[in-house]
Design a protein around this motif. Structure first.
Motif, PDB file in Angstrom:
ATOM      1  N   GLY A   1       0.801  -1.211   0.000  1.00 34.60           N
ATOM      2  CA  GLY A   1       0.000   0.000   0.000  1.00 34.60           C
ATOM      3  C   GLY A   1       0.834   1.262   0.000  1.00 34.60           C
ATOM      4  O   GLY A   1       0.277   2.368  -0.025  1.00 34.60           O
ATOM      5  N   TYR A   2       2.179   1.111   0.034  1.00 33.00           N
ATOM      6  CA  TYR A   2       3.099   2.246   0.019  1.00 33.00           C
ATOM      7  C   TYR A   2       4.229   1.938  -0.963  1.00 33.00           C
ATOM      8  O   TYR A   2       4.468   0.790  -1.319  1.00 33.00           O
ATOM      9  N   PHE A   3       4.940   2.993  -1.345  1.00 36.32           N
ATOM     10  CA  PHE A   3       6.121   2.795  -2.189  1.00 36.32           C
ATOM     11  C   PHE A   3       7.239   3.707  -1.710  1.00 36.32           C
ATOM     12  O   PHE A   3       7.015   4.761  -1.115  1.00 36.32           O
ATOM     13  N   CYS A   4       8.495   3.274  -1.955  1.00 34.98           N
ATOM     14  CA  CYS A   4       9.697   4.009  -1.544  1.00 34.98           C
ATOM     15  C   CYS A   4      10.520   4.248  -2.805  1.00 34.98           C
ATOM     16  O   CYS A   4      11.221   3.350  -3.283  1.00 34.98           O
ATOM     17  N   ALA A   5      10.427   5.453  -3.333  1.00 38.91           N
ATOM     18  CA  ALA A   5      10.966   5.719  -4.665  1.00 38.91           C
ATOM     19  C   ALA A   5      12.473   5.949  -4.674  1.00 38.91           C
ATOM     20  O   ALA A   5      13.163   5.503  -5.594  1.00 38.91           O
ATOM     21  N   ASP A   6      13.022   6.626  -3.672  1.00 34.28           N
ATOM     22  CA  ASP A   6      14.408   7.081  -3.723  1.00 34.28           C
ATOM     23  C   ASP A   6      15.282   6.327  -2.725  1.00 34.28           C
ATOM     24  O   ASP A   6      14.800   5.667  -1.813  1.00 34.28           O
TER      25      ASP A   6
ATOM     26  N   CYS B   1       0.304   4.978  -1.690  1.00 32.30           N
ATOM     27  CA  CYS B   1       0.009   4.543  -3.052  1.00 32.30           C
ATOM     28  C   CYS B   1      -1.201   5.335  -3.561  1.00 32.30           C
ATOM     29  O   CYS B   1      -2.233   5.416  -2.884  1.00 32.30           O
ATOM     30  N   PRO B   2      -1.147   5.970  -4.764  1.00 32.91           N
ATOM     31  CA  PRO B   2      -2.239   6.843  -5.221  1.00 32.91           C
ATOM     32  C   PRO B   2      -3.465   6.055  -5.680  1.00 32.91           C
ATOM     33  O   PRO B   2      -3.451   4.827  -5.783  1.00 32.91           O
ATOM     34  N   VAL B   3      -4.536   6.811  -5.983  1.00 30.33           N
ATOM     35  CA  VAL B   3      -5.789   6.224  -6.452  1.00 30.33           C
ATOM     36  C   VAL B   3      -5.582   5.572  -7.819  1.00 30.33           C
ATOM     37  O   VAL B   3      -4.779   6.054  -8.642  1.00 30.33           O
ATOM     38  N   ASP B   4      -6.334   4.497  -8.053  1.00 30.47           N
ATOM     39  CA  ASP B   4      -6.263   3.736  -9.307  1.00 30.47           C
ATOM     40  C   ASP B   4      -4.865   3.173  -9.557  1.00 30.47           C
ATOM     41  O   ASP B   4      -4.468   2.969 -10.718  1.00 30.47           O
ATOM     42  N   HIS B   5      -4.117   2.950  -8.511  1.00 32.23           N
ATOM     43  CA  HIS B   5      -2.819   2.282  -8.559  1.00 32.23           C
ATOM     44  C   HIS B   5      -2.764   1.267  -7.422  1.00 32.23           C
ATOM     45  O   HIS B   5      -3.533   1.350  -6.466  1.00 32.23           O
TER      46      HIS B   5
ATOM     47  N   GLY C   1       7.536  -3.732  -0.909  1.00 33.24           N
ATOM     48  CA  GLY C   1       8.893  -3.563  -1.402  1.00 33.24           C
ATOM     49  C   GLY C   1       9.017  -2.981  -2.792  1.00 33.24           C
ATOM     50  O   GLY C   1      10.013  -3.252  -3.473  1.00 33.24           O
ATOM     51  N   VAL C   2       8.058  -2.174  -3.234  1.00 35.52           N
ATOM     52  CA  VAL C   2       8.141  -1.586  -4.573  1.00 35.52           C
ATOM     53  C   VAL C   2       8.671  -0.163  -4.491  1.00 35.52           C
ATOM     54  O   VAL C   2       8.523   0.532  -3.487  1.00 35.52           O
ATOM     55  N   ALA C   3       9.327   0.248  -5.586  1.00 40.69           N
ATOM     56  CA  ALA C   3       9.850   1.611  -5.660  1.00 40.69           C
ATOM     57  C   ALA C   3       8.885   2.551  -6.368  1.00 40.69           C
ATOM     58  O   ALA C   3       8.957   3.769  -6.168  1.00 40.69           O
ATOM     59  N   GLN C   4       7.983   2.022  -7.212  1.00 37.04           N
ATOM     60  CA  GLN C   4       7.017   2.834  -7.932  1.00 37.04           C
ATOM     61  C   GLN C   4       5.662   2.137  -7.928  1.00 37.04           C
ATOM     62  O   GLN C   4       5.589   0.908  -8.008  1.00 37.04           O
ATOM     63  N   PRO C   5       4.540   2.914  -7.872  1.00 32.83           N
ATOM     64  CA  PRO C   5       3.211   2.296  -7.929  1.00 32.83           C
ATOM     65  C   PRO C   5       2.886   1.798  -9.334  1.00 32.83           C
ATOM     66  O   PRO C   5       3.358   2.364 -10.326  1.00 32.83           O
ATOM     67  N   GLU C   6       2.066   0.767  -9.419  1.00 34.98           N
ATOM     68  CA  GLU C   6       1.645   0.205 -10.693  1.00 34.98           C
ATOM     69  C   GLU C   6       0.205   0.633 -10.986  1.00 34.98           C
ATOM     70  O   GLU C   6      -0.651   0.561 -10.106  1.00 34.98           O
ATOM     71  N   PRO C   7      -0.092   1.084 -12.222  1.00 32.08           N
ATOM     72  CA  PRO C   7      -1.468   1.471 -12.550  1.00 32.08           C
ATOM     73  C   PRO C   7      -2.375   0.249 -12.652  1.00 32.08           C
ATOM     74  O   PRO C   7      -1.945  -0.841 -13.038  1.00 32.08           O
ATOM     75  N   CYS C   8      -3.639   0.436 -12.314  1.00 33.39           N
ATOM     76  CA  CYS C   8      -4.601  -0.657 -12.401  1.00 33.39           C
ATOM     77  C   CYS C   8      -4.921  -0.969 -13.857  1.00 33.39           C
ATOM     78  O   CYS C   8      -4.885  -0.082 -14.722  1.00 33.39           O
TER      79      CYS C   8
ATOM     80  N   LEU D   1      -7.325  -1.957 -17.259  1.00 35.40           N
ATOM     81  CA  LEU D   1      -8.535  -1.340 -17.780  1.00 35.40           C
ATOM     82  C   LEU D   1      -9.760  -1.906 -17.077  1.00 35.40           C
ATOM     83  O   LEU D   1      -9.856  -3.110 -16.833  1.00 35.40           O
ATOM     84  N   LEU D   2     -10.692  -1.044 -16.733  1.00 39.07           N
ATOM     85  CA  LEU D   2     -11.951  -1.370 -16.054  1.00 39.07           C
ATOM     86  C   LEU D   2     -11.737  -1.796 -14.601  1.00 39.07           C
ATOM     87  O   LEU D   2     -12.650  -2.334 -13.973  1.00 39.07           O
ATOM     88  N   TYR D   3     -10.500  -1.558 -14.071  1.00 39.15           N
ATOM     89  CA  TYR D   3     -10.206  -1.823 -12.664  1.00 39.15           C
ATOM     90  C   TYR D   3      -9.794  -0.518 -12.003  1.00 39.15           C
ATOM     91  O   TYR D   3      -9.303   0.410 -12.667  1.00 39.15           O
ATOM     92  N   GLY D   4      -9.946  -0.437 -10.704  1.00 42.33           N
ATOM     93  CA  GLY D   4      -9.573   0.755  -9.972  1.00 42.33           C
ATOM     94  C   GLY D   4      -9.248   0.431  -8.522  1.00 42.33           C
ATOM     95  O   GLY D   4      -9.332  -0.716  -8.080  1.00 42.33           O
ATOM     96  N   SER D   5      -8.797   1.456  -7.785  1.00 40.73           N
ATOM     97  CA  SER D   5      -8.439   1.271  -6.372  1.00 40.73           C
ATOM     98  C   SER D   5      -8.518   2.595  -5.654  1.00 40.73           C
ATOM     99  O   SER D   5      -8.540   3.660  -6.274  1.00 40.73           O
ATOM    100  N   SER D   6      -8.501   2.525  -4.348  1.00 35.81           N
ATOM    101  CA  SER D   6      -8.463   3.719  -3.517  1.00 35.81           C
ATOM    102  C   SER D   6      -7.025   3.951  -3.052  1.00 35.81           C
ATOM    103  O   SER D   6      -6.094   3.266  -3.475  1.00 35.81           O
ATOM    104  N   VAL D   7      -6.814   4.917  -2.169  1.00 36.42           N
ATOM    105  CA  VAL D   7      -5.476   5.213  -1.657  1.00 36.42           C
ATOM    106  C   VAL D   7      -4.979   4.046  -0.791  1.00 36.42           C
ATOM    107  O   VAL D   7      -5.751   3.385  -0.097  1.00 36.42           O
ATOM    108  N   ASN D   8      -3.659   3.800  -0.866  1.00 34.31           N
ATOM    109  CA  ASN D   8      -2.983   2.762  -0.064  1.00 34.31           C
ATOM    110  C   ASN D   8      -3.501   1.363  -0.382  1.00 34.31           C
ATOM    111  O   ASN D   8      -3.559   0.497   0.490  1.00 34.31           O
ATOM    112  N   ALA D   9      -3.857   1.140  -1.626  1.00 35.22           N
ATOM    113  CA  ALA D   9      -4.346  -0.179  -2.029  1.00 35.22           C
ATOM    114  C   ALA D   9      -3.175  -1.050  -2.476  1.00 35.22           C
ATOM    115  O   ALA D   9      -2.220  -0.568  -3.099  1.00 35.22           O
TER     116      ALA D   9
END
Length: 351
Positions: free
Chosen positions: A221-226, A235-239, A244-251, A253-261
């Protein structure tokens, strides 16, 4: 005269006897001295038979090296070694005199066979010292030769005077000449002893406290970029963000998410599209079914006509055969008329 002669003779005899006695005595004394000298020489040779013998002078006296802890003066012929070396020196084997202690060593006692190494945190750059005269200050310690004080190397520290530099514990670090080790700042870590500088946390990891031994993996639900992340980012909306990720992944097509998903879910649009697809599929199946039914009905409607047509054809062929047989027979006109009348009746029936 007779008396004089006798006296002279007696005197001569006495002198001769005295001379003989003196000579005998002298011979015995010489022989005793010779025996004594030979015995002493033999004894000396026997007592030092295991040691190397060298001639120190043109005289017939044999000298042997002194053992450790003793000495003899240079150029002096003595029959034994002495232990009179002064302090700050050592009496070494085969040395005719005391040797001063080297720099980095000392000797507080007299008559010693070896010098002592300076204690850790103390040094001396001079020779012939009875003690190590320099005590290292905090942040420094002795070098490898105990001849000078040097700053503590990176990764080690020394807060005391006259002591050694100690390696920093995991989670701490120190630069050259530091008195104390410091904790690693936030966003960094030190995993081993004696660390000179802390390492920044890699992307996908973070450290929000001082003195970290390892970095923490970024939670779901979080990412550590640097590098050197202190606080994970939401983690932003629709991601979505797995651990252990450095960048959020987009959802997708036809899928979505809320914050910290940490995963995406189907949206209302997804369900609408699915519903439409299901409806269209049902309609298509119905159309195919209706068309199939109608096709079968047409086949059923045409079947009697086909059957009737097939039967008429067979009767016509039989009539033609029968007519040919009748015409070739030798029957009269009346019979021929009846047959023709029958043929015409059959033809009407077929129509």
């Amino acid at each position: 005269p007779t008396t004089t002669t006798t006296t002279t003779t007696t005197t001569s005899t006495t002198t001769t006897s005295s001379t003989t006695t003196s000579a005998n005595t002298t011979g015995m004394t010489t022989k005793a001295k010779k025996n004594t000298t030979t015995s002493s020489t033999t004894k000396a040779t026997t007592s030092h038979s295991s040691a190397p013998m060298t001639s120190r002078s043109p005289h017939s006296i044999l000298c042997v090296p002194c053992q450790k802890g003793s000495s003899k003066r240079k150029g002096q012929l003595v029959d034994k070694c002495t232990t009179n070396c002064s302090a700050a020196g050592v009496c070494a084997v085969s040395y005719p005199q005391c040797v001063p202690c080297d720099s980095g060593f000392f000797n507080p006692d007299a008559g010693q066979a070896e010098c002592k190494r300076c204690a850790n945190g103390t040094v001396t750059a001079l020779t012939g010292m009875t003690s190590c005269n320099v005590t290292c200050e905090p942040g420094t310690t002795n070098n490898e030769l105990w001849t000078a004080c040097t700053p503590c190397p990176a990764g080690r520290a020394n807060p005391d005077k006259g002591s050694v530099c100690r390696a920093c514990e995991p989670g701490q670090y120190a630069e050259n000449g530091w008195l104390y080790c410091k904790f690693c700042p936030q966003g960094s870590y030190a995993a081993s002893h004696g660390t000179a500088s802390c390492s920044a946390c890699a992307p996908g990891f973070y450290s929000n406290g001082e003195g970290a031994v390892t970095c923490r993996r970024c939670t779901a639900g979080y990412f550590c970029a640097d590098r050197g992340t202190i606080h994970p980012i939401d983690c932003p909306v629709d991601h979505y963000c797995v651990s252990g990720v450095a960048q959020p992944e987009p959802c997708p097509l036809l899928y979505g998410s809320s914050v910290n998903a940490d995963r995406c879910a189907p949206t209302p649009t997804f369900y609408a599209v699915i519903s439409c697809a299901v409806l269209l599929t049902v309609l298509f199946v119905l159309v195919l079914a209706v068309r199939s039914v109608r096709k079968r009905e047409r086949l059923f409607e045409r079947q009697p006509l086909l059957d009737a047509k097939g039967s008429g054809s067979a009767d016509g062929r039989d009539a033609q055969t029968h007519a040919s047989l009748s015409s070739s027979s030798s029957g009269g006109k009346s019979s021929g008329g009846k047959e023709s009348g029958g043929n015409s009746a059959i033809s009407r029936l077929m129509k």
